[in-house]
Design a protein around this motif. Structure first.
Motif, PDB file in Angstrom:
ATOM      1  N   THR A 133      38.166  43.957  42.947  1.00 39.71           N
ATOM      2  CA  THR A 133      37.380  42.734  42.756  1.00 39.71           C
ATOM      3  C   THR A 133      36.600  42.428  44.020  1.00 39.71           C
ATOM      4  O   THR A 133      36.993  42.806  45.118  1.00 39.71           O
ATOM      5  CB  THR A 133      38.285  41.524  42.433  1.00 39.71           C
ATOM      6  N   VAL A 134      35.489  41.722  43.850  1.00 37.97           N
ATOM      7  CA  VAL A 134      34.702  41.311  45.013  1.00 37.97           C
ATOM      8  C   VAL A 134      35.473  40.269  45.825  1.00 37.97           C
ATOM      9  O   VAL A 134      35.386  40.234  47.055  1.00 37.97           O
ATOM     10  CB  VAL A 134      33.334  40.762  44.565  1.00 37.97           C
ATOM     11  N   ALA A 135      36.240  39.430  45.137  1.00 41.26           N
ATOM     12  CA  ALA A 135      37.039  38.426  45.838  1.00 41.26           C
ATOM     13  C   ALA A 135      38.023  39.081  46.802  1.00 41.26           C
ATOM     14  O   ALA A 135      38.261  38.567  47.901  1.00 41.26           O
ATOM     15  CB  ALA A 135      37.775  37.549  44.830  1.00 41.26           C
ATOM     16  N   ARG A 173      51.113  36.502  47.460  1.00 46.33           N
ATOM     17  CA  ARG A 173      51.345  35.123  47.063  1.00 46.33           C
ATOM     18  C   ARG A 173      50.418  34.737  45.889  1.00 46.33           C
ATOM     19  O   ARG A 173      50.767  33.849  45.097  1.00 46.33           O
ATOM     20  CB  ARG A 173      51.098  34.199  48.249  1.00 46.33           C
ATOM     21  N   ALA A 174      49.271  35.416  45.781  1.00 44.49           N
ATOM     22  CA  ALA A 174      48.244  34.976  44.833  1.00 44.49           C
ATOM     23  C   ALA A 174      48.369  35.583  43.448  1.00 44.49           C
ATOM     24  O   ALA A 174      47.957  34.959  42.461  1.00 44.49           O
ATOM     25  CB  ALA A 174      46.855  35.298  45.396  1.00 44.49           C
ATOM     26  N   THR A 175      48.895  36.819  43.331  1.00 43.08           N
ATOM     27  CA  THR A 175      48.820  37.519  42.046  1.00 43.08           C
ATOM     28  C   THR A 175      50.166  38.102  41.638  1.00 43.08           C
ATOM     29  O   THR A 175      51.026  38.367  42.485  1.00 43.08           O
ATOM     30  CB  THR A 175      47.786  38.661  42.117  1.00 43.08           C
ATOM     31  N   PRO A 176      50.352  38.351  40.345  1.00 41.63           N
ATOM     32  CA  PRO A 176      51.602  38.954  39.856  1.00 41.63           C
ATOM     33  C   PRO A 176      51.684  40.427  40.219  1.00 41.63           C
ATOM     34  O   PRO A 176      50.678  41.055  40.587  1.00 41.63           O
ATOM     35  CB  PRO A 176      51.511  38.760  38.338  1.00 41.63           C
ATOM     36  N   ALA A 177      52.900  40.979  40.096  1.00 42.96           N
ATOM     37  CA  ALA A 177      53.142  42.360  40.515  1.00 42.96           C
ATOM     38  C   ALA A 177      53.712  43.187  39.370  1.00 42.96           C
ATOM     39  O   ALA A 177      54.345  42.675  38.442  1.00 42.96           O
ATOM     40  CB  ALA A 177      54.094  42.395  41.702  1.00 42.96           C
ATOM     41  N   LEU A 178      53.494  44.474  39.458  1.00 41.16           N
ATOM     42  CA  LEU A 178      54.054  45.464  38.541  1.00 41.16           C
ATOM     43  C   LEU A 178      54.543  46.639  39.374  1.00 41.16           C
ATOM     44  O   LEU A 178      53.751  47.266  40.077  1.00 41.16           O
ATOM     45  CB  LEU A 178      53.007  45.922  37.526  1.00 41.16           C
ATOM     46  N   THR A 220      41.345  37.504  42.096  1.00 42.36           N
ATOM     47  CA  THR A 220      40.040  37.061  41.626  1.00 42.36           C
ATOM     48  C   THR A 220      39.641  35.795  42.371  1.00 42.36           C
ATOM     49  O   THR A 220      40.423  35.219  43.143  1.00 42.36           O
ATOM     50  CB  THR A 220      40.082  36.763  40.127  1.00 42.36           C
ATOM     51  N   CYS A 221      38.424  35.316  42.095  1.00 39.83           N
ATOM     52  CA  CYS A 221      38.000  34.041  42.679  1.00 39.83           C
ATOM     53  C   CYS A 221      38.959  32.929  42.281  1.00 39.83           C
ATOM     54  O   CYS A 221      39.321  32.080  43.103  1.00 39.83           O
ATOM     55  CB  CYS A 221      36.582  33.708  42.216  1.00 39.83           C
ATOM     56  N   ALA A 222      39.371  32.922  41.013  1.00 36.62           N
ATOM     57  CA  ALA A 222      40.274  31.874  40.539  1.00 36.62           C
ATOM     58  C   ALA A 222      41.609  31.918  41.275  1.00 36.62           C
ATOM     59  O   ALA A 222      42.180  30.873  41.617  1.00 36.62           O
ATOM     60  CB  ALA A 222      40.490  32.011  39.032  1.00 36.62           C
ATOM     61  N   ASP A 223      42.114  33.119  41.533  1.00 38.99           N
ATOM     62  CA  ASP A 223      43.391  33.251  42.253  1.00 38.99           C
ATOM     63  C   ASP A 223      43.302  32.653  43.650  1.00 38.99           C
ATOM     64  O   ASP A 223      44.212  31.946  44.103  1.00 38.99           O
ATOM     65  CB  ASP A 223      43.785  34.720  42.363  1.00 38.99           C
TER      66      ASP A 223
END
Length: 299
Positions: free
Chosen positions: A109-111, A138-143, A151-154
């Protein structure tokens, strides 16, 4: 599970390109790639590796995973013109011959590229990577231990104070949050490179180096590079035998015009590998000026 085989356009080496490309979203090592991606709100895993014949093999859960690998590794972006045009360049010649399969690995992502840019301003690379990893985790889920690219929203969900507690300076955190809340960064991909760069340059807290990071790694463009990078400052100092200010390194990239971004990657990689010739001081702007204004002595 989808299996795909992609043939890169032009010379390409995943092993060479993947050096230091691992982060919180991916592991790139020994010619292999593994990442977690977000597809319609769900996380998927994707793997890729390169055969000795150059073919990149992909295992993904959807076509989105295949396209992710195609874009992030830059498999369709043939840089043969760059290799041919600067094969005899006094600075880049040896690096081009030894590292001809090198292409920058992009962010999903660009973000994420913007986060990398603001995290890396004026600090050690190791510390910058640590801050970036902390914020992504801290911002996104993991797998399977890997996180989705933010993303920008995150990133817009953070406050500058929260980012400061995660290691990002107050002014840099404020710039990141302001941009992610006011601009849909993915839309920059639809703009010409000059227009996208001008839009980013209008923002407080984003200088030439940060714009280069976003253009190279977030937008996949080769025109803008890692201008005024500390590595280029060290290279210029070694070339010219004197103290060099960051803005003077613009002279190093100027001869490569529309390939300046890719040239910055080859200059830095070549310098670290001992492949950039340190005998060529003709690009020192001070020396060129001295030669223009100093008259020859009479015989």
């Amino acid at each position: 599970m989808i299996a795909a085989e992609l043939k890169p356009r032009g010379p390409y080496s995943l092993r060479t390109s993947g050096r230091l490309a691992s982060d919180a979203t991916r592991v790139v090592v020994n010619g292999s790639y593994r990442a977690a991606i977000r597809v319609e709100g769900a996380l998927e895993g994707v793997r890729a590796w390169q055969r000795p014949n150059g073919i990149v093999c992909i295992r993904a859960e959807s076509e989105a995973g295949v396209e992710h690998v195609r874009y992030v590794l830059g498999l369709d972006d043939d840089h043969s013109e760059f290799l041919a045009r600067f094969a005899a360049d006094p600075l880049l010649g040896d690096a081009i011959r030894r590292l001809r399969g090198l292409r920058p690995v992009r962010t999903a992502t660009v973000a994420h590229a913007l986060l990398r840019a603001v995290s890396g301003q004026l600090i050690l690379a190791s510390r910058a990577r640590e801050i970036e990893r902390t914020i992504v985790r801290r911002a996104t889920p993991a797998l399977d231990g890997l996180h989705a690219a933010p993303t920008c929203a995150d990133l817009a969900r953070f406050s500058p104070a929260e980012l400061r507690n995660l290691g990002l300076g107050a002014r840099r955190g404020a710039a990141l949050v302001r941009l992610c809340r006011s601009l849909e960064l993915e839309k920059l991909k639809s703009l010409p490179t000059e227009a996208a760069a001008r839009r980013l340059q209008r923002e407080r807290g984003l200088g030439p180096w940060s714009v280069g990071v976003v253009c190279l790694q977030g937008l996949g463009r080769y025109e803008y590079g890692l201008a005024r990078d500390l590595g280029l400052v060290k290279l210029a100092a070694a070339l010219w035998g004197r103290h060099v200010e960051a803005e003077e390194t613009d002279e190093l990239l100027a001869p490569y015009v529309e390939w300046a971004g890719l040239a910055s990657i080859y200059l830095l990689a070549g310098y670290h590998a001992g492949l950039v010739g340190l005998r060529d001081a003709d690009r020192d702007p001070r020396r060129r000026q001295d030669r223009r204004v100093t008259p020859r002595r009479a015989a």
